[in-house]
Design a protein around this motif. Sequence first.
Motif, mmCIF file in Angstrom:
data_model
loop_
_atom_site.group_PDB
_atom_site.id
_atom_site.type_symbol
_atom_site.label_atom_id
_atom_site.label_comp_id
_atom_site.label_asym_id
_atom_site.label_seq_id
_atom_site.Cartn_x
_atom_site.Cartn_y
_atom_site.Cartn_z
ATOM 1 N N TYR A 418 0.708 -1.447 0.153
ATOM 2 C CA TYR A 418 -0.022 0.165 0.063
ATOM 3 C C TYR A 418 0.878 1.395 0.026
ATOM 4 C CZ TYR A 418 -3.282 3.242 1.745
ATOM 5 O OH TYR A 418 -3.813 4.759 1.744
ATOM 6 N N ALA A 421 2.006 1.710 -3.450
ATOM 7 C CA ALA A 421 1.120 2.113 -4.287
ATOM 8 C C ALA A 421 0.671 3.500 -4.366
ATOM 9 C CB ALA A 421 -0.305 1.058 -4.331
ATOM 10 N N VAL A 422 0.469 4.051 -3.239
ATOM 11 C CA VAL A 422 -0.013 5.537 -2.860
ATOM 12 C C VAL A 422 1.127 6.519 -3.519
ATOM 13 C CG1 VAL A 422 -0.187 7.149 -1.274
ATOM 14 C CG2 VAL A 422 -1.194 4.872 -0.829
ATOM 15 N N GLU A 712 -4.522 1.068 -6.019
ATOM 16 C CA GLU A 712 -4.071 0.660 -4.629
ATOM 17 C C GLU A 712 -4.843 -0.700 -4.166
ATOM 18 O OE1 GLU A 712 -5.111 4.096 -2.315
ATOM 19 O OE2 GLU A 712 -4.065 5.702 -3.715
ATOM 20 N N THR A 715 -2.921 -3.463 -5.739
ATOM 21 C CA THR A 715 -1.656 -3.567 -5.280
ATOM 22 C C THR A 715 -1.839 -4.534 -3.947
ATOM 23 O OG1 THR A 715 -0.965 -1.758 -6.357
ATOM 24 C CG2 THR A 715 0.577 -2.538 -4.491
ATOM 25 N N ARG A 767 2.658 0.127 -12.160
ATOM 26 C CA ARG A 767 1.679 1.051 -11.548
ATOM 27 C C ARG A 767 1.477 2.265 -11.978
ATOM 28 N NH1 ARG A 767 2.102 -4.146 -9.610
ATOM 29 N NH2 ARG A 767 0.962 -4.391 -7.769
#
Length: 788
Positions: A418, A421-422, A712, A715, A767
Amino acid sequence: MLEKHRENEVHVDKVEQGPTSSIAFGLERIGLIAVRAPILSCIVLLALIVGAVFGIHRIKIDDSLSQLFRSDTREFKQYEEVTKKFPAEEFDVLVVVEGRNLLARNNLDKLRDFVTDLQLVDGTRGLVSLFSARQAPAPGKLPAALFPPELPEGAAYDKFIETVKNNEIIRGKLLSEDGTLALIVLSLDPQVVASSKLTKTIGDIRALMKEDLGDTGLNVQLSGVPVMQLEIRNAVERDGLTYNILGILAGCIIAIIFFRKISFMVAAAFPPMIAILLALGALGWANFNLNMFLNVMTPLIMVISFSDSMQLTFAARDRLIAGQDKFTAFKNAVLVVGPACVLTHGTAGISFIALQFSDSDLIRKFGEAGLAATIIALVAVLSLVPVFGVLLVRNEKLFAVKFQSADAGVQALRNFCYWIAVRMVGRPGLFSLIAVLFVAGLGVIYANLEPRYRLADQVPDKRQAVAASDRLDAKLTGANPVNVLIQFPKGETLYSPETLQTIADVHATVEKTAGVGNVWSLETLRRWLAEKAGSADVATLKEYVSVIPEHLVRRFIDAEQDAVVVAGRVPDKDSSQLLPIVDKLDSELDAVRKKHPGYEIAVTGLAAIAARNSASMIEKLNRGLTVEFALVAIFIGLAFRSWVVMFACILPGIFPVVMSGTVLWAMGEGLQFASVVALTVSFGLGLSATIHFLNRLRLESKPGVGAALAVERATVLVGPALILTTVVLACGLVVTVFSDLPSLRLFGWLSAFSMVMALVADLFILRPTAMWLINLHARLQGPDKPAI
């Protein structure tokens, strides 16, 4: 953040209501057939395992040194013709004896006893050594041996040794110029070399080495094709056991650490093991031979199947935690994750199909075996994961309650995913631009890699054969033969003036070629007789040839006496260094061809074949890899029915290949057969993470869900499984570093590195690239039309 994770875990209940069209066209439903009758499926599985065990026993080992170049080309057919007419080199054991006191009287006596004992070894056809040399024949008498029964002493011995060192027959050929290294050529029976008896024969030779020369202080080593083949054979057998044990242990240990339940460990790790067994059994029944490439089939099957078995097990586990019963959980796992599993196996299959464009029979066979193993692994994983899950998982409700509140290992991985991903979706345009520039720069470096090939890389380098060859390279100009085949036209015989002159001209040309030494032919005898016996007439030459043992004559004169070989030797250098030598020799022989029309003169031998063909074959494989990039991207785009997906998978797919190539460049290495095959296969396998993420992203991309949130969620849900499988797969491949075969070690660590780089690309390139392309699609097509 934790609330978002819990929301994602509950979200798995609803995600099955997402897109109804399967990216695998419904092929994932194969996995639902076995789970309808799990007991019956296990009975069928047991029968298949029994059949596979018998199939594995049918697998034979191909230890031929020429296997890489086996093809339908004119050069290889000519090489095979020479080995049939003059088979000695294929069956010669080279005994290398070295020491400063080699020619001391006591040592020479013991060396002669050793040579005598070698001739009594079971499976020996004949032997050539410095003791084979003879004096010039007197008229009407058989030529006497150079070494008398009783060696002289004192000053007479010193004079005798000078005579030995200056003998034209053995100097620089069987005895080094400085008298510190002797070569003994032991010819074995072809049936012994091709059978398990070779182990005993080589063992007997080693026992004699220790018994006869153990106290002399001389260093004795073995080389030659039979020794190299035996070392390859032993390495392949030993490596196969190592890969199976270490690969299986790695999978089981990591699975049990994170799942913390034996039932889930079995569901995740046992299907790949069974896939290995079934695939190898099928290869055995299909009469495939185990070789240095097929020997990596075990870790490759583990790589192909373990990734998907982990994804399926993780998906079912999440559904069990969310409250589904085990039948529903594993069924939904197959329906949701199964399409991606089919697609990952499809891309791996394309990688193996790409190998069919190689000129090498060995590499094509490897591609065929890999494709068959891929299909078997797909069916095994899709079928066995749900079967084992349904049969072994117990107390689903207690399990759900326990792990909803205590799932620290997986939760830590989700937190990490996470966090990444952010940050990746925060500035997708910038990160995508950086990725493009970085991959382009690595691509320039990769493009400058040059083809490399050395025979020593195909042979265990921790054994004697390579070390002994190195000594021959240093002292006797080399251990690798380069032969010039001379075939006579009709009407010409072996002893006709034109034939003898042709042989003399070819011999002289080979001698003058820089880089080639230790030249032998009928001309060697003719020159020696002319110098020592003062006679160069044909009758004397015939007389001398007639008293030489048959196995010696066959080294340079064909049994039908319609062809001869002028044999030279070259060091074991890289093919890029040998090719100029071979090309120069071939071009200089053009003058001989013009002078003697009708005589077919061709440069051949394993070193010549390798020098000529290796670079072009490696370059062709590399071009095939470039074509594969485009084919796989189109294949994935068509499966997802999305141009966004097609372009999104290109950069993360290319990155592991060019990054691995950059590492090779930094290490001063080039592209070898093992490395280009590893990159070709790793490209297809490395896209597994990409496909599983894009499949999850497809399910998460629904009306009302923003692109950033979808990335997100995808992921967090697939990331932990991707990380774990990459660790397991890298461990399964890196066990090849324990191999004695340099090519397998290179294949293993490079494949493992490529897998890790594929994960890096998935997390840090895919991503932001996917996010940027989704945003671009929204601007072009409108926000209401799904991008994936």
